[in-house]
Write a protein that holds these residues in place. Sequence first.
Motif, PDB file in Angstrom:
ATOM      1  N   SER A 107      -9.602  15.464  18.279  1.00 45.26           N
ATOM      2  CA  SER A 107     -10.308  14.392  18.440  1.00 45.26           C
ATOM      3  C   SER A 107     -11.757  14.813  18.126  1.00 45.26           C
ATOM      4  N   THR A 108     -12.732  13.819  17.734  1.00 46.98           N
ATOM      5  CA  THR A 108     -14.056  14.482  17.699  1.00 46.98           C
ATOM      6  C   THR A 108     -14.903  14.635  18.796  1.00 46.98           C
ATOM      7  N   SER A 109     -15.732  15.572  18.955  1.00 49.29           N
ATOM      8  CA  SER A 109     -16.400  15.814  19.937  1.00 49.29           C
ATOM      9  C   SER A 109     -17.120  14.417  20.646  1.00 49.29           C
ATOM     10  N   ALA A 110     -17.170  14.537  21.973  1.00 46.88           N
ATOM     11  CA  ALA A 110     -17.937  13.165  22.482  1.00 46.88           C
ATOM     12  C   ALA A 110     -19.283  13.188  22.110  1.00 46.88           C
TER      13      ALA A 110
ATOM     14  N   GLY B  60     -13.127  16.877  13.882  1.00 48.15           N
ATOM     15  CA  GLY B  60     -11.931  17.486  14.954  1.00 48.15           C
ATOM     16  C   GLY B  60     -11.111  18.433  14.349  1.00 48.15           C
ATOM     17  N   ASN B  61     -10.892  18.371  13.209  1.00 46.82           N
ATOM     18  CA  ASN B  61     -10.158  19.347  12.287  1.00 46.82           C
ATOM     19  C   ASN B  61     -10.844  20.492  11.912  1.00 46.82           C
ATOM     20  N   GLY B  62     -12.154  20.486  12.176  1.00 45.57           N
ATOM     21  CA  GLY B  62     -13.036  21.676  11.783  1.00 45.57           C
ATOM     22  C   GLY B  62     -13.472  21.603  10.288  1.00 45.57           C
ATOM     23  N   ASN B  63     -13.424  20.298   9.678  1.00 46.52           N
ATOM     24  CA  ASN B  63     -13.978  20.399   8.311  1.00 46.52           C
ATOM     25  C   ASN B  63     -15.370  19.872   8.294  1.00 46.52           C
ATOM     26  N   ARG B  64     -15.947  19.929   6.934  1.00 44.55           N
ATOM     27  CA  ARG B  64     -17.214  19.517   6.899  1.00 44.55           C
ATOM     28  C   ARG B  64     -17.499  17.985   7.067  1.00 44.55           C
ATOM     29  N   TRP B  65     -18.389  17.124   7.073  1.00 46.11           N
ATOM     30  CA  TRP B  65     -18.596  15.993   7.309  1.00 46.11           C
ATOM     31  C   TRP B  65     -18.761  15.539   5.913  1.00 46.11           C
ATOM     32  N   THR B  66     -18.258  14.050   5.453  1.00 49.63           N
ATOM     33  CA  THR B  66     -18.495  13.507   4.233  1.00 49.63           C
ATOM     34  C   THR B  66     -18.806  12.050   4.503  1.00 49.63           C
ATOM     35  N   ARG B  67     -18.951  11.348   3.743  1.00 51.13           N
ATOM     36  CA  ARG B  67     -19.324   9.906   3.776  1.00 51.13           C
ATOM     37  C   ARG B  67     -18.096   9.083   4.437  1.00 51.13           C
ATOM     38  N   GLU B  68     -16.989   9.445   3.791  1.00 53.97           N
ATOM     39  CA  GLU B  68     -15.707   8.980   3.874  1.00 53.97           C
ATOM     40  C   GLU B  68     -15.193   9.397   5.500  1.00 53.97           C
ATOM     41  N   ARG B  69     -15.591  10.497   5.943  1.00 56.27           N
ATOM     42  CA  ARG B  69     -15.102  11.117   7.180  1.00 56.27           C
ATOM     43  C   ARG B  69     -16.002  10.417   8.412  1.00 56.27           C
ATOM     44  N   VAL B  70     -17.265  10.208   8.132  1.00 55.51           N
ATOM     45  CA  VAL B  70     -18.276   9.367   9.008  1.00 55.51           C
ATOM     46  C   VAL B  70     -17.586   7.964   9.048  1.00 55.51           C
ATOM     47  N   THR B  71     -17.259   7.307   8.015  1.00 60.19           N
ATOM     48  CA  THR B  71     -16.629   5.956   7.873  1.00 60.19           C
ATOM     49  C   THR B  71     -15.583   5.906   8.891  1.00 60.19           C
ATOM     50  N   SER B  72     -14.646   6.650   8.492  1.00 64.65           N
ATOM     51  CA  SER B  72     -13.302   7.086   9.305  1.00 64.65           C
ATOM     52  C   SER B  72     -13.678   6.977  10.822  1.00 64.65           C
ATOM     53  N   MET B  73     -14.270   8.047  10.980  1.00 60.14           N
ATOM     54  CA  MET B  73     -14.586   8.157  12.601  1.00 60.14           C
ATOM     55  C   MET B  73     -15.259   6.828  12.946  1.00 60.14           C
ATOM     56  N   ARG B  74     -16.160   6.305  12.555  1.00 57.70           N
ATOM     57  CA  ARG B  74     -16.754   5.133  13.097  1.00 57.70           C
ATOM     58  C   ARG B  74     -15.919   3.889  13.675  1.00 57.70           C
ATOM     59  N   SER B  75     -14.914   3.807  12.369  1.00 58.66           N
ATOM     60  CA  SER B  75     -13.909   2.826  12.495  1.00 58.66           C
ATOM     61  C   SER B  75     -12.902   3.144  13.721  1.00 58.66           C
ATOM     62  N   SER B  76     -12.551   4.445  13.902  1.00 64.30           N
ATOM     63  CA  SER B  76     -11.678   4.780  14.990  1.00 64.30           C
ATOM     64  C   SER B  76     -12.621   4.682  16.184  1.00 64.30           C
ATOM     65  N   TYR B  77     -13.751   4.703  16.387  1.00 64.15           N
ATOM     66  CA  TYR B  77     -14.334   4.517  17.638  1.00 64.15           C
ATOM     67  C   TYR B  77     -15.015   3.206  17.796  1.00 64.15           C
ATOM     68  N   HIS B  78     -14.951   2.231  16.681  1.00 66.31           N
ATOM     69  CA  HIS B  78     -15.515   0.853  16.782  1.00 66.31           C
ATOM     70  C   HIS B  78     -17.123   0.959  16.968  1.00 66.31           C
ATOM     71  N   LEU B  79     -17.628   2.078  16.040  1.00 59.49           N
ATOM     72  CA  LEU B  79     -19.192   2.012  16.021  1.00 59.49           C
ATOM     73  C   LEU B  79     -19.591   1.137  14.864  1.00 59.49           C
ATOM     74  N   PRO B  80     -20.586   0.546  14.852  1.00 56.48           N
ATOM     75  CA  PRO B  80     -20.961  -0.445  14.000  1.00 56.48           C
ATOM     76  C   PRO B  80     -21.651   0.545  12.507  1.00 56.48           C
TER      77      PRO B  80
END
Length: 284
Positions: free
Chosen positions: A141-144, A174-194
């Motif tokens: 999981s992504t860090s709080a 959470g998997n130790g990768n660099r962030w990309t736009r797609e990963r930020v979008t996916s993370m937002r979707s998972s945690y219901h962030l606008p």
Amino acid sequence: MRDALSRDLEAARYAADRAFRQYDAADPANRLMASELEARWNRALAHAAEVEGKIAMHDAATPAPIADPASLGVLASNLKTVWDAPTTDARLKKRIVRTLVHEVVADIDDAASEIVLIVHWVGGAHSELRLPKRRRGQRNSTSADIIQAVRQLVLIASDNLIAGLLNRNGLKTGNGNRWTRERVTSMRSSYHLPVFKPADDGIEPWLNLSNAAKLLKIAPKTLRLAAEAGEIEAFHPLSDGPWIFARASLITTAAQSIAERARQNPRYPTGSHPNQQSLFSSTT
């Protein structure tokens, strides 16, 4: 010797290809001719295989070059620089690993729920690494702290900009990768962030430091010092990232007082005169 064998192999493969083309072009009705050409083709293939075998035997008998200890010392002192260099591709990294690592032995410590890796380095040294064992169905999981930072950053920044800010601060997924736009979008979707959306009327409810200072007609440094001193409410999600101000907080008495004090001291808009008492309790 190796070069000579390579030239022989090239010639043998050419002869085999030529023999095949002759056989392929022959009239099938002329069985005698076709049979002779097929035999030539087979002999050419056998000769090419023989040369390939000689090259394989030569390579197996040739000892691997021993790395110069001085060169290895230079590599060791600059390993991180070489590894992180943008010109270092995956092939070079694999060569470095093969040069330095003899083998890696993996085991599982069920009592500690950890994966134990024993790295046997070339030269005889050993290192032990322990990694948490993933439980069945468990996801990294992504860090709080990152989730909270993104929760605030979406007030003023797009997913692409957020990815750049997270990478600039050395933060990983959470998997130790660099962030990309797609990963930020996916993370937002998972945690219901606008998602960030510019205001239709152009009056943004949240502003960065520059726009907030422009609204108050003061220098950005003056406003930053006030925010650091707690004199005006603001968010600072990342140590190397933007300050975030609510437009509503910029029309409060505290904000107007900061602006007024800055206007009363126009010669030093970003800090107090050395002979005057500081406007703010913090100057860092």
